[in-house]
Design an enzyme around this catalytic site. Structure first.
Site, mmCIF file in Angstrom:
data_model
loop_
_atom_site.group_PDB
_atom_site.id
_atom_site.type_symbol
_atom_site.label_atom_id
_atom_site.label_comp_id
_atom_site.label_asym_id
_atom_site.label_seq_id
_atom_site.Cartn_x
_atom_site.Cartn_y
_atom_site.Cartn_z
ATOM 1 N N ARG A 142 -6.354 -2.015 8.254
ATOM 2 C CA ARG A 142 -6.392 -3.477 8.111
ATOM 3 C C ARG A 142 -6.794 -4.095 9.451
ATOM 4 O O ARG A 142 -7.834 -3.761 9.989
ATOM 5 C CB ARG A 142 -5.053 -4.021 7.605
ATOM 6 N N ASP A 149 5.306 -5.287 6.348
ATOM 7 C CA ASP A 149 5.869 -6.599 6.683
ATOM 8 C C ASP A 149 6.014 -7.509 5.467
ATOM 9 O O ASP A 149 7.011 -8.224 5.329
ATOM 10 C CB ASP A 149 4.986 -7.299 7.730
ATOM 11 N N ASP A 193 -0.764 2.029 8.518
ATOM 12 C CA ASP A 193 -1.408 1.214 9.549
ATOM 13 C C ASP A 193 -0.659 1.187 10.879
ATOM 14 O O ASP A 193 -1.219 0.759 11.891
ATOM 15 C CB ASP A 193 -1.576 -0.230 9.058
ATOM 16 N N THR A 245 3.858 2.384 5.865
ATOM 17 C CA THR A 245 2.459 1.949 5.936
ATOM 18 C C THR A 245 1.692 2.894 6.839
ATOM 19 O O THR A 245 2.198 3.285 7.901
ATOM 20 C CB THR A 245 2.332 0.512 6.476
ATOM 21 N N ARG A 277 1.116 -5.064 -5.624
ATOM 22 C CA ARG A 277 1.291 -6.284 -4.836
ATOM 23 C C ARG A 277 1.709 -7.384 -5.807
ATOM 24 O O ARG A 277 1.279 -7.423 -6.953
ATOM 25 C CB ARG A 277 0.007 -6.633 -4.093
ATOM 26 N N CYS A 278 2.550 -8.283 -5.335
ATOM 27 C CA CYS A 278 3.097 -9.323 -6.217
ATOM 28 C C CYS A 278 3.060 -10.653 -5.472
ATOM 29 O O CYS A 278 4.013 -11.020 -4.768
ATOM 30 C CB CYS A 278 4.526 -8.951 -6.620
ATOM 31 N N GLY A 306 0.817 -1.207 0.000
ATOM 32 C CA GLY A 306 0.000 0.000 0.000
ATOM 33 C C GLY A 306 0.851 1.258 0.000
ATOM 34 O O GLY A 306 1.913 1.305 0.626
ATOM 35 N N ASP A 345 1.479 -0.857 11.882
ATOM 36 C CA ASP A 345 1.405 -2.234 12.393
ATOM 37 C C ASP A 345 2.708 -3.013 12.223
ATOM 38 O O ASP A 345 2.702 -4.245 12.202
ATOM 39 C CB ASP A 345 0.259 -2.987 11.712
#
Length: 324
Positions: free
Chosen positions: A175, A107, A131, A129, A76-77, A15, A133
């Site tokens: 998330r 992460d 988030d 991020t 994203r992969c 993201g 997190d």
């Protein structure tokens, strides 16, 4: 013997987050100042596998520090979880002369960096991020901007909620983590804050709180709901049916990822980007940069990924007390 790094690559993965451009800019300019070549990789690991790689110079990052998103784009992969693609990516780095790589993401991105390090590419991860997190750090690039964006939006919703004497459920991103919701709960003075880490799905207690507040003459009721709980629309219908009070749900969504980064996100991201280059020039690899107790630090990625992170219990208690 320390491996000399001659060419540093930089990519953003997962993201997007405000401040990523500041980090990219710092990586490029710090590397150039250290006499290293720099290459930008578009669209994260997917772009690396497709060899979307370009030479970068000081002009490449002019006037980007205040821009949201990431000039390198991101993607994203899922296939990068497979070893054959990890080896292919490492071979592509070597083909393009990239012997050091800065990965800006979360992460999942760090796991990819970890695999590239195992295949001989010196890698440094930067926590990017909204988030918040990532367990090894108290700060992640983009969180400060995102939480300020959400706070300002919630203030606006409160104004109209008061005018119509409504209950408003406002869903914020994160998330499975409740950091944005928790911070906004305190900053916006919300009446209820639903955090995925501790929510017990007892809607009746929320209903009772709304009714009690209305009897005391309160003209609005703000519920901040974390993305990890979700279902804000259906929750609003149930609360309205149970209380008889008009209830609306607002999902802030991806507006929290956009916008010009705050001063904190610009300065901290720039510092982390410069530190990543220093680590690579020292021959370090498989590291992630973090910020704790007022200091920028680096950790082994393996250790960082093994750490756990919990919400600050004191902040949770403050949020609970101040909402009553």
């Amino acid at each position: 013997m320390v491996k000399e790094i001659k060419c540093i690559g930089v990519l953003t993965s997962g993201g997007d987050a405000p401040g990523m451009n500041a980090a990219i800019r710092a990586v490029v300019r710090k590397a150039l100042a250290a006499g290293r070549q720099v290459k930008g990789i578009h669209r994260g690991y997917a772009g690396l596998l497709n060899e979307e790689i370009m030479e970068m110079n000081a002009h490449s990052v002019s006037d980007i520090i205040g821009k949201g998103g990431t000039i390198l784009q991101t993607a994203r992969c899922l296939e990068f979880a497979q070893e054959e693609y990890q080896k292919k990516a490492a071979d592509i780095c070597k083909k393009h002369g990239i012997d050091g790589l800065v990965v800006i993401g979360g992460d999942g991105s760090f796991k990819g960096a970890q695999k590239l390090a195992a295949h001989g590419i010196n890698t440094i991860g930067l926590p990017g991020t909204i988030d918040l997190d990532i367990s090894c750090t108290e700060y992640t690039i983009g969180f400060d901007t995102a939480v300020n964006t959400a706070m300002e939006a919630i203030d606006k919703v409160r104004d109209t909620s008061t005018s119509h004497e409504r209950c408003s459920i406002i869903e914020v991103m994160g998330r499975g983590a409740g950091y944005i919701a928790l911070w906004c709960g305190i900053a916006n003075g919300a009446e209820d804050v639903l955090l995925p880490e501790i929510y017990n799905y007892d809607e009746q207690s929320i209903v009772d709180h709304i009714i009690a507040d209305r009897r005391r003459g309160k003209q609005h009721h703000i519920i901040i709901n974390a993305e990890g709980i979700g279902h804000s629309m259906s929750m609003a219908k149930r609360i309205e049916a149970a209380t008889g009070i008009e209830t609306r749900a607002t999902i802030l969504g991806h507006m929290q990822r956009g916008g010009s980064p705050t001063a904190k996100d610009r300065v901290y991201a720039s510092t982390m980007g410069a530190m990543a280059v220093d680590l690579l020039c020292e021959g370090r690899t498989n590291r992630v940069v973090g910020y704790n107790h007022g200091e920028f630090q680096d950790f082994d990625i393996d250790e960082a990924l093994a750490m756990n992170k919990d919400l600050d219990k004191y902040q949770v208690e403050i949020c609970r007390v101040l909402s009553n």
